[in-house]
Write a protein that holds these residues in place. Sequence first.
Motif, PDB file in Angstrom:
ATOM      1  N   LYS A   1      64.011  30.443  20.982  1.00 47.04           N
ATOM      2  CA  LYS A   1      65.369  30.971  21.188  1.00 47.04           C
ATOM      3  C   LYS A   1      66.266  29.890  21.774  1.00 47.04           C
ATOM      4  O   LYS A   1      67.422  29.769  21.396  1.00 47.04           O
ATOM      5  CB  LYS A   1      65.338  32.168  22.142  1.00 47.04           C
ATOM      6  CG  LYS A   1      65.120  33.496  21.455  1.00 47.04           C
ATOM      7  CD  LYS A   1      66.099  34.548  22.011  1.00 47.04           C
ATOM      8  CE  LYS A   1      66.144  35.763  21.099  1.00 47.04           C
ATOM      9  NZ  LYS A   1      64.947  36.612  21.253  1.00 47.04           N
TER      10      LYS A   1
ATOM     11  N   ARG B   1      69.531  28.986  19.835  1.00 44.17           N
ATOM     12  CA  ARG B   1      70.795  29.491  20.371  1.00 44.17           C
ATOM     13  C   ARG B   1      71.526  28.480  21.231  1.00 44.17           C
ATOM     14  O   ARG B   1      72.725  28.591  21.435  1.00 44.17           O
ATOM     15  CB  ARG B   1      70.552  30.775  21.169  1.00 44.17           C
ATOM     16  CG  ARG B   1      70.016  31.900  20.300  1.00 44.17           C
ATOM     17  CD  ARG B   1      70.222  33.236  20.927  1.00 44.17           C
ATOM     18  NE  ARG B   1      71.623  33.500  21.191  1.00 44.17           N
ATOM     19  CZ  ARG B   1      72.050  34.368  22.098  1.00 44.17           C
ATOM     20  NH1 ARG B   1      71.191  35.027  22.819  1.00 44.17           N
ATOM     21  NH2 ARG B   1      73.336  34.557  22.284  1.00 44.17           N
ATOM     22  N   VAL B   2      70.794  27.510  21.781  1.00 43.39           N
ATOM     23  CA  VAL B   2      71.455  26.555  22.670  1.00 43.39           C
ATOM     24  C   VAL B   2      71.396  25.129  22.121  1.00 43.39           C
ATOM     25  O   VAL B   2      72.428  24.503  21.881  1.00 43.39           O
ATOM     26  CB  VAL B   2      70.827  26.600  24.085  1.00 43.39           C
ATOM     27  CG1 VAL B   2      71.497  25.589  25.001  1.00 43.39           C
ATOM     28  CG2 VAL B   2      70.933  28.005  24.658  1.00 43.39           C
TER      29      VAL B   2
ATOM     30  N   ALA C   1      68.708  27.974  30.244  1.00 42.01           N
ATOM     31  CA  ALA C   1      68.285  28.930  29.222  1.00 42.01           C
ATOM     32  C   ALA C   1      66.847  29.388  29.486  1.00 42.01           C
ATOM     33  O   ALA C   1      66.544  30.580  29.471  1.00 42.01           O
ATOM     34  CB  ALA C   1      68.393  28.303  27.835  1.00 42.01           C
TER      35      ALA C   1
ATOM     36  N   PRO D   1      72.942  24.622  18.188  1.00 49.13           N
ATOM     37  CA  PRO D   1      74.409  24.729  18.113  1.00 49.13           C
ATOM     38  C   PRO D   1      75.119  23.573  18.820  1.00 49.13           C
ATOM     39  O   PRO D   1      76.123  23.074  18.334  1.00 49.13           O
ATOM     40  CB  PRO D   1      74.701  26.056  18.821  1.00 49.13           C
ATOM     41  CG  PRO D   1      73.455  26.841  18.687  1.00 49.13           C
ATOM     42  CD  PRO D   1      72.322  25.849  18.690  1.00 49.13           C
ATOM     43  N   LEU D   2      74.546  23.130  19.939  1.00 47.62           N
ATOM     44  CA  LEU D   2      75.201  22.045  20.666  1.00 47.62           C
ATOM     45  C   LEU D   2      74.991  20.697  19.973  1.00 47.62           C
ATOM     46  O   LEU D   2      75.747  19.757  20.189  1.00 47.62           O
ATOM     47  CB  LEU D   2      74.690  21.988  22.115  1.00 47.62           C
ATOM     48  CG  LEU D   2      75.089  23.197  22.968  1.00 47.62           C
ATOM     49  CD1 LEU D   2      74.437  23.131  24.330  1.00 47.62           C
ATOM     50  CD2 LEU D   2      76.606  23.256  23.111  1.00 47.62           C
TER      51      LEU D   2
END
Lengths: 408, 274
Positions: free
Chosen positions: B188, B192-193, B179, B196-197
Amino acid sequence: MTTTDMPQATSDDAAGRAEPMIRLDKLTKRYRGQSRAAVDQVTMEMPRGEIVVLVGPSGCGKTTTMELINRLIEPTSGRIYLDGEDVTTSDPDALRRRIGYVIQQIGLFPHFTVAENIGVVPKLLGWTKQRIGNRVDELLDLVGLDPSDYRGRYPKELSGGQRQRIGVARALAADPPVMLMDEPFGAIDPITRERLQNEFLRLQQQVKKTIVFVTHDVDEAIKLGDRIAILSEQSHIAQYDTPENILSNPASAYVEDFIGSGASLKRLNLSRVRDIELATDCPTARLDDELPEVRRRLVESDWSALLLLDERGRPQRWVNARDLDRTSVDLRTAGLPAVATVEPHATLSDALNEMLTSSAGAAIVVDRSGSYQGLIDFDTVMVTAKSIKRDSTEYYRAAKLSGAETAG
Amino acid sequence: MTTSTPTETTEPQTGPEPAEDTADVGATAVRRTRRKLVLRWMGMPALLALAFGALYLWVSGQELDSIEKRTLNASALTQRVIEHLQLAAVSTLIVIVIAIPLGILATRRSARYVAPVLLALGNLGQAIPSFGLITIVVLLAGVGFKSVVFGLVAYSALPILRNTMVGLQQVDQTLVKSARGMGMSPMKTLLRVELPLAVPVVLAGVRTALILNVGTATLATFFGVKALGYVIFQGIQLDRTPVLIVGAVMASGLALLVDYLAGVVEELLTPRGL
């Protein structure tokens, strides 16, 4: 081969040449608490549109060197120039959006669909949904995956090879001039890897990116690199040259040792089937030709066997005179199956490999639709291998001489 | 292409993969688990409906005296359930708001040193018996809703804090590198990574905290908030078995129901593709 393939001497005659896409100037990385630099004063130029492979044993700093280019690791000293612009202190996020990046594990986001994964950088760049969607489809086509089938899949619904392709598509998404690839084929089985490497080369012919490619596999380096930098500890450049020259004239015992003993065989990776003259005088016939006609063609040639092709010109069987003399001859089953086929893209090493595994003595060259083009035999391969060595040795001597003149 | 087999040459553009079949199998498996999920979602409500139904029938068949009637009527019981849920919900929400940001902070490179301190505090809160903990809070701040919530928050902070940290730490670092390498800013990348994970693990922590709070909220009756603990306590104090049983079954049933709902939410919020 022409003299333009020659390695360019270091930057002292930079005035007369186009600016390289990437230029590293005494780039150094020293980690806190370590006396030795991890990367020590690397100076090198990566020309536009070429694949430069950084190869070396593990721990030599090749990955660190690559990550210094997009500043995932910040250099301790030295400068980085991208397309002539000093990017050593520019905004790293903006810089990275201009550089495609593929790592060994590919790093596809598991919670993103294929389309979302490919669209990451375009989205960061603020493209419209429409434009991103079009670009995604275009790229999926480019890497040979059907957009309607793959767009909405999640990474876990893909095979290793497909993931790798998506990884490359993602790196290409915003059409960056430069790509960094860190052992992208490292974790893939040998057969798929071979195919992906070939696809990658074909892709590069279309996109013409400046690619920095890290690997520890010297065969991969020779196959893919327009230029290879063999690195020793602290990322010191042991030799930076074309694969031909490295194989023919290793600069040091270290390089010789690293490329290993199979150098003459490795050289076969450098020439492609399309570069050499094929034997086209071998008699051929169609499977549906009349038997007497087939016999006549074989007898009239100097060859001991004839190649039978199907209606689309694809090689089917090898037959010799005895096969044709039998009482009831069915051309579809007579003789031996025509194996050992290669495409013009294939390297001589691939061709030789085919010959050896099929014990045919010659490989059949077919075009991409599979129709017969000619033959390539063992002797041709060997002669070519020898001539590559002679050529590159001569060029290398010439280069050294002219280098000495400029220096003196 | 180097070597060419007939299948490859006929459709070189599609580049058929040997493992394509397994990928399709993967897609079908996803669909199948969705179906299984629906079946599993039906199980717990059915069981609870059965238990509550049986309880209702049994209580309706009893001759209730005036004391029992005062506790066991619809409006009083509804009030108890509402009090109970309010305690659990408010305290869990507060814990989420406090512990998730702290958990994120503790996993940032620049603030790594706060992690041991936070974990020590969280451990302290959970190590003290909940009864004792709430008692201390009440001694300091007096009885009432706020004091009980405060005690519950201190008691249930650890699971969310720890799960947020673990959830973020277990995110594959190559994804973070990937990323960052594509030009995502640290914020971000987090939004975004990483987050969520980490969602499945963080939600598991939230679920644990919620269950702890639903369970511990039965003690609130000793500190001025009736909730379902009151019904049980009345049953014991006044020696009324039906009251005791209704209180016990409702408290357990409510805990199971909340746990079930939290599980459903957990599955719904888990990003697809994981």
